[in-house]
Design a protein around this motif. Structure first.
Motif, PDB file in Angstrom:
ATOM      1  N   GLU A  14       0.831  -1.201   0.000  1.00  0.00           N
ATOM      2  CA  GLU A  14       0.000   0.000   0.000  1.00  0.00           C
ATOM      3  C   GLU A  14       0.864   1.249   0.000  1.00  0.00           C
ATOM      4  O   GLU A  14       0.485   2.285  -0.570  1.00  0.00           O
ATOM      5  CB  GLU A  14      -0.929   0.009   1.214  1.00  0.00           C
ATOM      6  N   LEU A  15       2.035   1.188   0.616  1.00  0.00           N
ATOM      7  CA  LEU A  15       2.890   2.360   0.743  1.00  0.00           C
ATOM      8  C   LEU A  15       4.051   2.349  -0.239  1.00  0.00           C
ATOM      9  O   LEU A  15       4.450   3.400  -0.746  1.00  0.00           O
ATOM     10  CB  LEU A  15       3.400   2.463   2.185  1.00  0.00           C
ATOM     11  N   PHE A  16       4.610   1.173  -0.503  1.00  0.00           N
ATOM     12  CA  PHE A  16       5.590   1.097  -1.588  1.00  0.00           C
ATOM     13  C   PHE A  16       4.848   1.361  -2.897  1.00  0.00           C
ATOM     14  O   PHE A  16       3.685   0.966  -3.047  1.00  0.00           O
ATOM     15  CB  PHE A  16       6.234  -0.286  -1.627  1.00  0.00           C
ATOM     16  N   PRO A  17       5.487   2.009  -3.871  1.00  0.00           N
ATOM     17  CA  PRO A  17       4.776   2.390  -5.107  1.00  0.00           C
ATOM     18  C   PRO A  17       4.592   1.229  -6.081  1.00  0.00           C
ATOM     19  O   PRO A  17       4.962   1.314  -7.258  1.00  0.00           O
ATOM     20  CB  PRO A  17       5.684   3.482  -5.694  1.00  0.00           C
ATOM     21  N   VAL A  18       4.011   0.117  -5.588  1.00  0.00           N
ATOM     22  CA  VAL A  18       3.906  -1.088  -6.424  1.00  0.00           C
ATOM     23  C   VAL A  18       2.496  -1.668  -6.469  1.00  0.00           C
ATOM     24  O   VAL A  18       2.300  -2.739  -7.042  1.00  0.00           O
ATOM     25  CB  VAL A  18       4.888  -2.176  -5.919  1.00  0.00           C
ATOM     26  N   LEU A  30      -8.307  -4.125   6.137  1.00  0.00           N
ATOM     27  CA  LEU A  30      -6.913  -3.953   6.538  1.00  0.00           C
ATOM     28  C   LEU A  30      -6.448  -2.513   6.360  1.00  0.00           C
ATOM     29  O   LEU A  30      -5.459  -2.092   6.956  1.00  0.00           O
ATOM     30  CB  LEU A  30      -6.002  -4.878   5.714  1.00  0.00           C
ATOM     31  N   HIS A  31      -7.175  -1.761   5.524  1.00  0.00           N
ATOM     32  CA  HIS A  31      -6.811  -0.366   5.308  1.00  0.00           C
ATOM     33  C   HIS A  31      -6.850   0.427   6.617  1.00  0.00           C
ATOM     34  O   HIS A  31      -6.083   1.381   6.786  1.00  0.00           O
ATOM     35  CB  HIS A  31      -7.761   0.284   4.297  1.00  0.00           C
ATOM     36  N   VAL A  32      -7.749   0.053   7.512  1.00  0.00           N
ATOM     37  CA  VAL A  32      -7.830   0.766   8.790  1.00  0.00           C
ATOM     38  C   VAL A  32      -6.513   0.626   9.547  1.00  0.00           C
ATOM     39  O   VAL A  32      -5.980   1.612  10.072  1.00  0.00           O
ATOM     40  CB  VAL A  32      -8.998   0.234   9.644  1.00  0.00           C
ATOM     41  N   GLY A  72     -11.390   1.939   4.500  1.00  0.00           N
ATOM     42  CA  GLY A  72     -11.507   0.887   5.503  1.00  0.00           C
ATOM     43  C   GLY A  72     -12.746   1.037   6.359  1.00  0.00           C
ATOM     44  O   GLY A  72     -13.458   0.066   6.619  1.00  0.00           O
ATOM     45  N   VAL A  73     -13.018   2.278   6.801  1.00  0.00           N
ATOM     46  CA  VAL A  73     -14.176   2.515   7.663  1.00  0.00           C
ATOM     47  C   VAL A  73     -15.476   2.167   6.938  1.00  0.00           C
ATOM     48  O   VAL A  73     -16.408   1.607   7.531  1.00  0.00           O
ATOM     49  CB  VAL A  73     -14.188   3.979   8.140  1.00  0.00           C
ATOM     50  N   GLY A  82      -4.669 -10.449  10.458  1.00  0.00           N
ATOM     51  CA  GLY A  82      -4.233  -9.744   9.263  1.00  0.00           C
ATOM     52  C   GLY A  82      -4.020  -8.266   9.517  1.00  0.00           C
ATOM     53  O   GLY A  82      -3.077  -7.663   8.986  1.00  0.00           O
ATOM     54  N   SER A  83      -4.882  -7.672  10.347  1.00  0.00           N
ATOM     55  CA  SER A  83      -4.763  -6.250  10.646  1.00  0.00           C
ATOM     56  C   SER A  83      -3.493  -5.952  11.435  1.00  0.00           C
ATOM     57  O   SER A  83      -2.811  -4.946  11.185  1.00  0.00           O
ATOM     58  CB  SER A  83      -5.988  -5.773  11.426  1.00  0.00           C
ATOM     59  N   LEU A  84      -3.182  -6.794  12.405  1.00  0.00           N
ATOM     60  CA  LEU A  84      -1.937  -6.607  13.167  1.00  0.00           C
ATOM     61  C   LEU A  84      -0.721  -6.698  12.250  1.00  0.00           C
ATOM     62  O   LEU A  84       0.207  -5.894  12.346  1.00  0.00           O
ATOM     63  CB  LEU A  84      -1.846  -7.654  14.281  1.00  0.00           C
ATOM     64  N   ALA A  85      -0.750  -7.692  11.348  1.00  0.00           N
ATOM     65  CA  ALA A  85       0.360  -7.836  10.398  1.00  0.00           C
ATOM     66  C   ALA A  85       0.454  -6.621   9.484  1.00  0.00           C
ATOM     67  O   ALA A  85       1.553  -6.108   9.215  1.00  0.00           O
ATOM     68  CB  ALA A  85       0.169  -9.114   9.570  1.00  0.00           C
TER      69      ALA A  85
END
Length: 300
Positions: free
Chosen positions: A24-28, A65-67, A233-234, A255-258
């Motif tokens: 999500e943060l790496f530009p891939v 997971l976006h949250v 996410g919300v 999954g969210s913790l990861a």
């Protein structure tokens, strides 16, 4: 519709959570990888993890997971967000846009509107029609070309790099830009509705083309991504407490913790990486991964 408790396993949830937090943060492109990885692994992964399926529990899980990803961004940039929110409140209260924090707050608001409206109107159509492995592989390749092209055009323009200067000073540099420029950078996020096109990649590239340094473009990209990722996410959280989330609440938590841990580590790494480096390695990865995936899928 009820979902079998074994529809999403804990290994799948943790792997996808780590993948989401990084890509999500790496530009891939997180969505591109979320579509391609299950297809390439095949078997149960391809069956369980299909975002193009109508009312897909996997999609509800992924967007949920976006949250966690957004919370990691908020935690990393908490000082910035205190200043930005304070600036927004004082701007509304005193009906002015004078202080850098007030300008930056409205830049983020204006830059978020286009993708917010487009996402609400077209996200379902884009996902169900294009959220399949072959289109995702093609768009991932295109993402690499866009990243490389933005680097080439920026070098041709001869833009200068800023020295590493995080925090309030960096936010003041961003606030010195124009509202139109910020809106154009934010509008680039619309392309990320296509699976394989990276949200951070297109905003980083657009920032570079508007004359920002890699460091400032990355910072603005992450600030822009936070409200969009959080809102996405919300909006999906109710699905996770309905039929689509039946039997997978434990998997969602794992999954969210990861995802949260991976996202925090990713933004910490990338803010330092872009102090001195460029998008070119990510461009090469996307082209190789996209073309390789396309060949594999068409040959299967």
């Amino acid at each position: 519709m009820t979902i079998d408790a074994h529809h999403l396993t804990y290994p799948e949830a943790i792997v996808v959570g780590l993948l989401q937090g990084v890509t999500e943060l790496f530009p891939v492109s997180s969505l591109g990888h979320s579509v391609l990885l299950p297809a390439l692994l095949g078997g149960r992964w391809a069956r369980d993890l299909d975002v193009s399926t109508p009312e897909s529990p996997y999609l509800a899980f992924v967007v949920g997971l976006h949250v966690a990803t957004a919370l990691a961004l908020l935690l990393f940039f908490w000082r910035d967000w205190v200043r930005i929110i304070t600036g927004f409140v004082t701007s509304v209260r005193y009906r002015r846009i004078e202080h850098p924090d007030e300008r930056l707050a409205w830049m983020i608001v204006l830059a978020t509107i286009p993708v917010g409206i487009t996402g609400l109107l077209l996200e379902h159509t884009f996902r169900t029609v294009l959220g399949r492995p072959v289109p995702a592989a093609i768009f991932l390749t295109v993402n690499g070309v866009l990243l490389y092209g933005s680097e080439r055009l920026r070098r041709r323009a001869g833009a200068a790099e800023a020295t590493a200067d995080p925090g309030a000073a960096a936010d003041r540099r961003l606030a010195a830009g124009t509202f139109g420029g910020a809106t154009l950078i934010g509008t680039a996020q619309v392309l990320a509705l296509l699976p394989g096109i990276s949200r951070s990649g297109v905003t980083l590239g657009a920032g570079l083309l508007k004359g920002l340094s890699h460091e400032d473009a990355a910072r603005f990209s992450f600030l822009l991504a936070t409200p969009v990722i959080l809102a996405a996410g919300v909006l999906k959280i109710p699905d996770l407490f309905g039929p689509l989330g039946a039997g997978i609440h434990g998997q969602v938590l794992a999954g969210s913790l990861a995802a949260g841990v991976a996202a925090y580590g990713s933004v910490r790494f990338l803010t330092r990486y872009f102090e001195t480096r460029t998008l070119t390695p990510f461009a090469g990865y996307c082209v190789v991964a996209g073309l390789g995936s396309l060949v594999w899928l068409l040959a299967a």
